[in-house]
Design a protein around this motif. Structure first.
Motif, PDB file in Angstrom:
ATOM      1  N   GLY A   1       0.793  -1.219   0.000  1.00  0.00           N
ATOM      2  CA  GLY A   1       0.000   0.000   0.000  1.00  0.00           C
ATOM      3  C   GLY A   1       0.822   1.263   0.000  1.00  0.00           C
TER       4      GLY A   1
ATOM      5  N   ASP B   1       1.603 -10.020  -3.312  1.00  0.00           N
ATOM      6  CA  ASP B   1       0.555  -9.041  -3.051  1.00  0.00           C
ATOM      7  C   ASP B   1      -0.535  -9.250  -4.088  1.00  0.00           C
TER       8      ASP B   1
ATOM      9  N   TYR C   1      -6.024 -11.104   0.363  1.00  0.00           N
ATOM     10  CA  TYR C   1      -5.724 -10.226  -0.763  1.00  0.00           C
ATOM     11  C   TYR C   1      -6.187  -8.820  -0.409  1.00  0.00           C
ATOM     12  N   ARG C   2      -5.898  -7.847  -1.283  1.00  0.00           N
ATOM     13  CA  ARG C   2      -6.334  -6.475  -1.037  1.00  0.00           C
ATOM     14  C   ARG C   2      -7.359  -6.070  -2.083  1.00  0.00           C
TER      15      ARG C   2
ATOM     16  N   ARG D   1     -14.513  -6.124   0.790  1.00  0.00           N
ATOM     17  CA  ARG D   1     -13.590  -5.757   1.870  1.00  0.00           C
ATOM     18  C   ARG D   1     -13.519  -6.856   2.933  1.00  0.00           C
TER      19      ARG D   1
ATOM     20  N   CYS E   1     -11.755  -9.986   1.277  1.00  0.00           N
ATOM     21  CA  CYS E   1     -10.301  -9.880   1.100  1.00  0.00           C
ATOM     22  C   CYS E   1      -9.568 -10.056   2.421  1.00  0.00           C
ATOM     23  N   TYR E   2     -10.168  -9.575   3.509  1.00  0.00           N
ATOM     24  CA  TYR E   2      -9.550  -9.756   4.823  1.00  0.00           C
ATOM     25  C   TYR E   2      -9.460 -11.241   5.168  1.00  0.00           C
TER      26      TYR E   2
ATOM     27  N   GLN F   1       3.479  -8.776  -7.460  1.00  0.00           N
ATOM     28  CA  GLN F   1       2.163  -8.170  -7.393  1.00  0.00           C
ATOM     29  C   GLN F   1       1.284  -8.719  -8.522  1.00  0.00           C
TER      30      GLN F   1
ATOM     31  N   ARG G   1       0.414 -13.131   2.156  1.00  0.00           N
ATOM     32  CA  ARG G   1       0.926 -11.781   1.919  1.00  0.00           C
ATOM     33  C   ARG G   1       2.425 -11.629   2.177  1.00  0.00           C
TER      34      ARG G   1
ATOM     35  N   ILE H   1      -4.149  -8.300  -5.532  1.00  0.00           N
ATOM     36  CA  ILE H   1      -5.031  -7.132  -5.513  1.00  0.00           C
ATOM     37  C   ILE H   1      -6.233  -7.382  -6.422  1.00  0.00           C
TER      38      ILE H   1
END
Length: 476
Positions: free
Chosen positions: A11, A73, A115-116, A107, A110-111, A46, A69, A75
């Motif tokens: 981030g 990364d 992942y983000r 959200r 992903c948690y 990524q 992670r 996304i």
């Protein structure tokens, strides 16, 4: 104003790479590794997935579960905040399904899976610097919420789905409703309920009045046929929710198909069975009827017939979104991104595409893989395997489509379909309870794909409870 920095792993922001050289793409796809001049210890790998539909969401779950992670990364980018399975949108539109109960918030997801998530719409791809740009996001008042920015990638996966194809018919965009998203399905449901309420009030004021809600559906594929049946299911239940004098007889649904029969993907016997069921419900089915213009509350056909309707739904086919043809990747006339047998784009080995936005013609085939949920699921599995293999320097797998057949749900009235089309040398026709069980199982498999076995099984049980304790219609 566009933000010129690049979001990197974790981030934080680093200056964008400024090299204008072509991306380091190895001739052999199996040899793809880290970008030239970089060491795996310098930064995380990524992997960016654009599109949180069935295939994209399943892919990021598997990638997050596989890599975590620490060194990678993952996304996900999507313009929406939540996911709803697209084959269910006709139920959302009719009010038979409460999307708030079945949607998946990105959200929270992903948690859970490592992942983000970034909310945004893809605006462009810079293959030289391996970055994507996201357009600014604005609130309902026109104020900027998220500035335009860029995200770097080592691997990029495009899974943005499809949109309705209006085939250039005049007036469709202005006067018809699509069912490509939850917002569109919600809009249709709101307008439908308003028309039903209007008719109910008119009948209460004058019991002899012949008031009806007129709905025209253009396209007799899966979406159009399933929506037509679901509307009669919903209309039959409205009397229990405050519209005492409203029932199925107040509904006037016309289903229009340009071809010679409905559900052309199914065997003719099943197509005929579905048409008979729809006719019994009260649907007016018109085949060999081509719409040449849409006007306010009116459709004009090539034969000169004028069809009036309070609501017009366009479900005549799909294509890729227009912006896909502007990304610098090779596309077909329907804006779908051309991919090879590894699901890599023909333009760039580091960019994959899957689902409805991808066009893959197997060797010896005459047409691309059809845009179906089962195809997106299978493509997501192949892309996952090939990203893992690419990171290990192994040869990539070839995508082999396994046609499991097609199933069409006529709401609570019937289910028809064919199974194992390419496994038994033909199609195995199924109808009735067996077909309905298999149709329901497809959604359960989707739940397992995006949530895993533990949470997926719990959600199945919760779904059974909700069918008992929740209202049968969503009326707000």
């Amino acid at each position: 104003m566009k933000h010129e920095s690049v979001l990197d792993a974790g981030g934080s922001e680093t200056a964008a790479e400024t090299s204008a050289a072509a991306p380091d793409v190895a001739p052999d796809a199996a040899a793809i590794g880290f970008p030239r001049g970089e060491n795996s210890s310098d930064r995380k790998t990524q992997i960016v997935v654009v599109g949180g539909g069935a295939g994209g969401l399943e892919l990021v779950r598997k990638l997050g579960a596989k890599f975590g992670r620490k060194h990678h990364d993952i996304i996900l980018v999507d313009k929406n905040l939540s996911h709803i399975w697209k084959p269910l949108l006709h139920e959302v539109a009719a009010g038979s399904l409460d999307a708030n109960l079945d949607e998946v918030g990105y959200r929270g997801h992903c948690y859970r899976w490592g992942y983000r998530f970034f909310q945004g719409s893809l605006d462009g791809i810079d293959r030289a610097t391996r970055t994507i740009s996201l357009a600014p996001m604005y609130d309902a008042d026109g104020k900027e919420v998220i500035a335009g920015h860029t995200i770097r990638y080592d691997y990029l996966v495009l899974a943005v789905g499809s949109i309705s194809n209006d085939f250039g018919v005049p007036g469709v965009k202005d006067h018809c409703i699509y069912l490509d998203s939850r917002d569109q399905a919600d809009r249709f449901r709101t307008r439908l309920l308003n028309h039903c309420l209007r008719v109910s009030r008119a009948m209460m004021a004058n019991p002899d009045a012949n008031e009806q809600v007129k709905i025209a559906i253009v396209g007799a594929g899966a979406t159009g046929v399933e929506l037509a049946a679901e509307l009669y299911n919903a209309a039959g239940a409205l009397r229990h929710y405050g519209l005492e004098v409203f029932d199925e007889s107040r509904l006037n649904v016309t289903l229009l198909e340009a071809g010679g029969r409905i559900l052309p993907a199914l065997p003719e016997r099943l197509s005929d069975a579905a048409r008979h069921e729809l006719t019994e419900l009260g649907v007016s089915v018109k085949v060999d009827t081509q719409v040449i213009e849409a006007r306010p509350r009116t459709l004009l056909t090539s034969s000169g017939e004028q069809i009036d309707a309070d609501l017009i739904v366009w479900a005549a086919g799909v294509k890729g979104a227009e912006f896909l043809s502007e990304l610098g990747l090779e596309t077909n006339p329907r804006n779908q991104i051309k991919v090879r047998e590894t699901m890599q784009t023909v333009t760039d080995d580091r960019i994959f595409a899957l689902g409805d936005c991808a066009s893959y013609i197997p060797e010896g085939a005459d047409a691309p893989i059809p845009p179906r949920a089962q195809a997106a699921h299978q493509m997501a599995n192949t892309v996952f395997d090939n990203i893992v293999r690419s990171l290990k320097g192994k040869k990539l797998k070839t995508f082999v489509y396994q046609d499991k057949g097609s199933l069409i749900s006529l709401s609570r009235f019937s289910t028809v379909g064919s199974l194992m089309g390419n496994l038994v040398g033909g199609s195995l026709a199924v109808e009735g309870r067996m077909a309905r069980f298999i149709y329901t199982s497809l959604y359960r498999l989707h739940l397992l794909g995006i949530h895993g076995w533990v949470k997926g099984l719990f959600l199945m049980m919760i779904g059974r409870v909700n069918r008992i304790v929740r209202p049968k219609l969503k009326l707000h």
